[in-house]
Design an enzyme around this catalytic site. Structure first.
Site, mmCIF file in Angstrom:
data_model
loop_
_atom_site.group_PDB
_atom_site.id
_atom_site.type_symbol
_atom_site.label_atom_id
_atom_site.label_comp_id
_atom_site.label_asym_id
_atom_site.label_seq_id
_atom_site.Cartn_x
_atom_site.Cartn_y
_atom_site.Cartn_z
ATOM 1 N N SER A 79 24.726 85.698 7.307
ATOM 2 C CA SER A 79 23.789 86.638 7.921
ATOM 3 C C SER A 79 24.419 87.965 8.338
ATOM 4 C CB SER A 79 23.075 86.017 9.120
ATOM 5 O OG SER A 79 23.969 85.885 10.216
ATOM 6 N N TYR A 103 20.501 87.649 5.239
ATOM 7 C CA TYR A 103 19.325 87.627 6.108
ATOM 8 C C TYR A 103 19.732 88.093 7.496
ATOM 9 C CZ TYR A 103 21.337 83.254 7.774
ATOM 10 O OH TYR A 103 22.194 82.317 8.289
#
EC number: 4.1.1.11
Length: 123
Positions: free
Chosen positions: A25, A58
């Protein structure tokens, strides 16, 4: 027909951390996320202005107004702390909607605070 279009971008933020041992992430200051209309766990594309790397991951929210931009997990290998990056988010829309759509652009100051929020204008 559905088209993939630029939804928003955070332009020229500075990487403040790179955590290789974390599970994937990018951590983004929640104030920047709100300004760019980027949601938790949303897929983003990141371009490192300093080394040309381009990759996807993400988003997870960082503390609001913390100025954090932290690449986590394998993505940490793509950047150095201090690098300037552009964070782009995309969405799908039909062709008619896409003709009039203008993405949100969040311009950052050197310290990752918000300088200006605007929309792309068509040439």
């Amino acid at each position: 027909m559905e088209l993939n279009m630029l939804k928003s971008k955070i332009h020229r933020v500075t990487v403040t951390q790179a955590e290789l041992s974390y599970v994937g992430s990018i951590t983004i200051d929640k104030a920047l996320m709100k300004a760019a209309n980027i949601l938790e766990y949303e897929k983003v594309q990141i371009v490192d202005i300093d080394n040309g790397a381009r990759f996807e991951t993400y988003v997870i929210p960082g503390e609001e107004n913390s100025k954090v931009i932290c690449l986590n997990g394998a993505a940490a290998r793509c950047v150095q702390v201090g690098d300037k990056v552009i964070i782009m988010c995309y969405c799908s829309m039909d062709e008619q909607e896409a003709k009039d759509y203008k993405p949100i652009v969040v311009f950052a100051n050197e310290d990752n605070t918000i300088n200006k929020i605007s929309n792309y204008e068509r040439n």
